[in-house]
Design an enzyme around this catalytic site. Structure first.
Site, PDB file in Angstrom:
ATOM      1  N   LYS C  48      40.204  46.297  44.497  1.00 39.68           N
ATOM      2  CA  LYS C  48      41.308  46.116  43.537  1.00 39.68           C
ATOM      3  C   LYS C  48      40.834  46.563  42.157  1.00 39.68           C
ATOM      4  CE  LYS C  48      44.572  42.532  42.027  1.00 39.68           C
ATOM      5  NZ  LYS C  48      44.930  41.117  42.126  1.00 39.68           N
ATOM      6  N   SER C 123      49.653  40.214  43.063  1.00 40.78           N
ATOM      7  CA  SER C 123      49.312  41.417  42.344  1.00 40.78           C
ATOM      8  C   SER C 123      48.385  42.361  43.126  1.00 40.78           C
ATOM      9  CB  SER C 123      48.641  41.062  41.017  1.00 40.78           C
ATOM     10  OG  SER C 123      47.506  40.285  41.247  1.00 40.78           O
ATOM     11  N   SER C 147      48.002  35.930  44.583  1.00 44.81           N
ATOM     12  CA  SER C 147      47.933  37.390  44.584  1.00 44.81           C
ATOM     13  C   SER C 147      47.193  38.068  45.714  1.00 44.81           C
ATOM     14  CB  SER C 147      47.337  37.874  43.254  1.00 44.81           C
ATOM     15  OG  SER C 147      48.249  37.604  42.219  1.00 44.81           O
TER      16      SER C 147
END
Lengths: 96, 471, 445
Positions: C48, C123, C147
């Site tokens: 990420k 996210s 997330s």
């Protein structure tokens, strides 16, 4: 508790942000809705509950006072900095 | 008519090897931003790690001022934007300081001794440095993250004399504990003054004004005097409430005024809250036992010099005003040199000859002690010793070597002196008879002659004794 | 190829795998990756874009970090290296991890592989989409309010959030310091356990890291343990019908597998949401204050210092980030601090204690992850509505508990549905054991 333009202006100062004129009304509305929602906590009884919340109840670890030096990281950051000179970061004149 | 109310905030930079929350060295390099890392550059993902030596020094300080040591304390974030603060928040201790409720005793000249209370002392991180050019500013983060101990007094001081005494005492303690270099000029001992006035007899506290960052004791006194005058004038002119506001001012030494700091009136909302990247600060038993073992402090040392070594209060104060000097003096006494003589030869004779610091002098304690002993054992006269000391200050030479080299060895041997005396007396028979007939003044002449004949190296005491005997 | 299979590859096998992944990403419309950066040899793991990898342009999905090149590795990246893995590609995310759809990324939206008109969640939407579509064999995400778990549920993969403090946050661009955790996003439970083992462990560089003895979960993984599993029927009322149906199916599967089902009640999640958004925005507003255009990243045109700050930040941050920064300063500012921030901390304590009480009776709690399946793009445009979609995941972060989301309708021709298991603090073993059991039980249903 209502969010209004005056409050938004104060928050902008604290946040170093400027919300566009065209978006101000919407921003205030949204913030107001959110603030109104989170006020629901006031209906919970928390008398006697500790104010200090810590996920980890241990003591913070103490680091030994031994220098570790390498300027690699500083060099990399200075190299890619928006504006740097002679190893300084340059900003517009600060008026005291 | 008016009384001045003063409180002081002193930021002292702790002399650890590394910064408060990272392992960057605290020694300041010529090159800007050399001693930095993800933490003190505030890169994404960086996290603080608390320096154990800082905690130790803070606890020692608390012990030295009879304060409460909070065995559990926390760190807080204090938010504000400024280029020398890379993360735009300072990690400090607002809600729970490590040290609280301490005290310092001061001795004003013509008054009783007084206690100045210390409200708190807490740990916080220093900011970097901004250097200003014509049109731009240059940011150097070498200093960012250096550990500070902020020491806040209660508004207990009532005069610039008390302020100076408090600061000198605090300065001395911090140096004795070896927790800081405490150098005002270099910025490792920064003083902010909070001043207000009130009618004598009134016990309310009126508007206090902060004067920031004055870097000498002299200027502090001056700044306070000027500010007090400004406040009194406003009061007397009936415009106190309009003119005197709670604000921060700077001392303008050139213009001899205090000046309002632009933009600081937008009373900053620092939004303090518990630092979530650190856990609670705990002083465990091991650290506590170690940190409360502090060295003898100035007051105790001074008392000991008076009681055990027989020094006068004044002399004891002079010697203990600086730890290095105090230790120097003690080692002289340990070497066998007399206390009173050591005091004079260190604090007057040597001190007067220094062109840099005592630490840097070629004359170390063993050397000076030996010089004093050579006076005490009558090898040389005090007068001759001064000459020897001059020499010792400028060249790397031993005491006895210097004495020989300069030919200053005193003649103390009675028979040798007797011989000289007899020579002088026989050469001046007429004067001898005149003296014996009553001309006492001639004694000085005989002394002079003996000294001349011995080229100044005869022990004056012995000369006096022997002459008196012979005459 | 599963992660555990890839770990057995030799270097030419790994090189071939990387070629395949590169080709897949090149031909993909999903925009799961912002950029397919590489960092050494080793089995490729997608990262990420808020995790520091040395030499990479780590932007946290934001415009304000353009030009920033990370000069150091996050601890988890070094741990990957040490285990024969390597960072491979920056996955797309909501800007600074603030969001539930990945729509707020400055680098475009990511599509849900199951239905391109739907969001992948957020996210960590990019990581979820990458693993779900086979563009990555496994990925790392971060979870502050759900997330990892929610995008895993929306994309039909496994996503796990460790107990707060189990995985080092050193090198994770902070959003909310007391809530953030990095975790694995994988194809199945066993892979997740494996990746969790690799990235977890005490780290001196993170003062909030849990100083507990390291224990491997994989070594003792046991899907046959009989457990007491708490269910929360009252919570289900807020969920869409398909979610409720999937939940009932999972409960049956657990019963059939021999576990004991215990009914529980939790605090109304509307309080969770409030406590979360107050705490998270307060921490975030200070964590993001460093992004000012002075030392790194993008600096805007400016004549004065104040302009430099205001312009760089106003131009560099997206709307949601700005909103949360403003909100954070609101709840911390004098006059509101006690009523909002302090109150939220107290409520957090209440929530944590409530969970602790529950775990005296049960080993795990089964809970939905999201009230619906993946929404269409633009559906959650109202911020408050978006925040309310976090009701099932947020309490877990507030209490610092470990949780894992796994797909429960793999074979159905609908949008994926995921459910989560929640365990007591530091009880990752039970969490993975229970998850493995549920995964298997669902397969045999």
């Amino acid at each position: 508790m209502r969010v209004d333009d005056e409050l938004l202006s104060r928050l902008e100062k604290l946040s170093m942000l400027k919300i566009d004129e065209s978006e101000r009304t919407e921003c205030i509305e949204q913030l107001d809705k959110i603030v109104s929602f989170v006020q629901n906590l006031s209906s919970l009884d928390t008398d006697g509950v500790d104010e200090v919340f810590a996920m980890n109840q241990s003591a913070t670890a103490l680091r030994l006072d031994e220098p570790r030096s390498s300027s690699d990281i500083a060099d990399d950051i200075l190299k890619n900095a928006p504006l740097s000179e002679d190893s300084f970061f340059i900003v517009p004149k600060i008026i005291e | 008519m008016f009384e001045t109310v003063i409180g002081l905030e002193v930021h002292t930079q702790l002399n650890t090897q590394t910064k408060l929350f990272c392992s960057c060295a605290t020694s300041f390099d010529q090159r800007a931003n050399l001693n930095t890392c993800p933490v003190c550059l505030a890169l994404p993902g960086a996290l603080p790690r608390f320096n154990r030596s800082v905690l130790h020094k803070a606890v020692s300080f608390g012990t030295a001022v009879d304060a409460t040591i909070n065995r559990v304390s926390h760190f807080d974030r204090k938010s504000y934007f400024y280029p020398d603060s890379p993360s735009a928040y300072q990690i400090t201790q607002l809600y729970t300081p490590i040290v609280e409720h301490g005290r310092l005793e001061i001795e004003p000249k013509d008054a009783d001794s007084k206690i100045i209370r210390i409200n708190r002392a807490h740990i916080e991180a220093d900011a970097g440095k901004n250097i200003h050019d014509d049109s731009r500013s240059k940011v150097d983060l070498n200093r960012a993250g250096t550990p500070l101990l902020e020491i806040v007094s209660e508004p207990d001081m009532r005069s610039t004399e008390e302020v100076t005494l408090y600061l000198k005492k605090l300065h001395s303690i911090v140096r004795y504990l070896d927790i800081s270099d405490a150098n005002m000029q270099e910025g490792s001992f920064r003083v902010d003054v909070n001043v207000s006035i009130r009618p004598k007899g009134d016990d309310k506290l009126y508007t206090r004004v902060e004067i920031k960052n004055i870097n000498s004791f002299k200027f502090i006194t001056k700044a306070i005097e000027i500010e007090v005058e400004r406040q009194i004038d406003a009061w007397e002119d009936g415009v106190y409430d309009e003119v005197i506001v709670q604000e921060t001012r700077l001392f303008d030494q050139a213009a001899q005024v205090t000046r309002s700091m632009r933009g600081k009136e937008d009373s900053a909302d620092y939004r303090y809250f518990l630092e979530p990247d650190l856990l609670k600060v705990v002083v465990d038993d091991e650290m506590y036992e170690s940190a409360i073992e502090i060295p003898e402090l100035p007051d105790a040392k001074r008392a000991r010099f008076i009681d055990e070594l027989g020094l006068s209060p004044y002399d004891a104060s002079v010697l203990t005003s600086d730890l290095y000097m105090a230790n120097y003096f003690e080692s002289m006494v340990e070497d066998g040199a007399g206390a009173k003589m050591s005091c004079v030869w260190l604090s007057v004779e040597l001190q007067g000859r220094l062109d840099s610091s005592l630490e840097e002098s070629l004359v170390d304690a063993p050397k000076l002690a030996l010089l004093v002993k050579r006076i005490e054992d009558k090898t040389i006269s005090a007068k001759a010793a001064k000459e020897v000391l001059d020499h010792l200050c400028s060249s790397k030479i031993g005491v006895d070597e210097a004495i020989d080299k300069l030919g200053l060895k005193q003649i103390s041997d009675s028979s040798a002196i007797e011989a000289i005396v007899n020579d002088v007396l026989s050469a001046n028979q007429d004067k001898v008879e005149q003296y014996r007939a009553g001309k006492d003044k001639l004694f000085g002449f005989f002394v002079g002659q003996v000294m001349k004949a011995s080229k100044g190296s005869a022990n004056p005491q012995s000369v006096n004794e022997i002459l008196k005997r012979e005459l | 190829m599963k992660l555990r299979e890839a770990l057995k590859l030799d270097s030419s096998g790994i090189a071939k795998l990387k070629d395949e992944l590169r080709a897949k990403v090149d031909n993909s419309l999903l925009n799961a990756f912002i950029s397919l950066d590489e960092a050494g040899d080793g089995v490729p793991i997608a990262i990420k874009d808020n995790i520091q990898v040395k030499g990479w342009s780590v932007t946290a999905g934001s415009k304000i970090l353009q030009g920033y090149i990370s000069p150091y590795n996050a601890t988890v990246i070094d741990k990957l290296k040490g285990a024969g893995l390597c960072a491979f590609g920056r996955t797309n995310m909501d800007e600074f991890a603030m969001g539930s759809t990945t729509e707020s990324s400055y680098y475009g939206k990511t599509l849900n592989p199951h239905d391109n008109s739907c969001v992948p969640g957020g996210s960590s939407g990019g990581s979820a989409a990458a693993v779900a579509s086979g563009e990555a064999i496994a990925a790392l995400g971060s979870d502050t309010g759900g997330s990892i778990r929610q995008p895993a549920a929306y994309c039909g993969i496994v996503g796990m959030k460790p107990t707060y403090g189990r995985v080092s946050r050193y090198g994770l661009g902070a959003y909310a310091s007391s809530l953030d955790q990095i975790g694995p996003m994988t194809q199945d439970v066993e892979d997740a356990a494996l990746l969790y083992d690799i990235i977890s462990g005490y780290d001196q560089n993170d003062s909030t890291s849990a100083d507990v003895e390291y224990e491997s979960v994989v070594d003792k993984l046991d899907g046959n343990r009989v457990l007491n599993i708490g269910i929360t029927p009252s919570h289900l009322e807020n969920a869409a019908p398909q979610i409720q149906k999937a939940y009932k199916k999972a409960v049956k599967a657990l019963k059939d597998a021999g576990h004991n089902i215990v009914e529980c009640t939790l605090l109304d999640p509307k309080y969770d949401i409030s406590a979360y958004y107050i705490t998270a925005t307060a921490e975030a507003t200070t964590n993001l204050a460093r992004y000012d255009g002075v030392r790194y990243g993008r600096r805007a045109e400016s004549d004065t210092l104040e302009q430099l700050y205001i312009n760089s930040r106003s131009e560099g941050f997206g709307d949601e980030v700005k909103r949360r920064i403003l909100l954070g300063n609101f709840v911390l500012s004098s006059g509101y601090y006690d009523a909002y921030y302090i109150k939220a901390q107290k409520v957090r304590r209440v929530i944590k204690d409530e969970y602790a009480k529950l775990f005296e009776k049960v080993d795990l709690i089964l809970s939905p992850v999201a009230p619906t399946t993946a929404p269409k793009f633009g559906a959650l445009s109202d911020p408050l509505q978006m925040y309310l979609s976090d009701i099932y995941t947020i309490g877990v972060n507030l209490a610092g508990l470990p949780a894992i989301s796994l797909p429960v309708n793999k074979d159905e021709d609908t949008l994926p549905i995921g459910l989560q298991l929640i365990a007591a603090p530091y009880d990752e073993q039970t969490l993975f054991d229970g998850a493995l059991s549920l995964e298997r039980a669902l397969e045999t249903l």
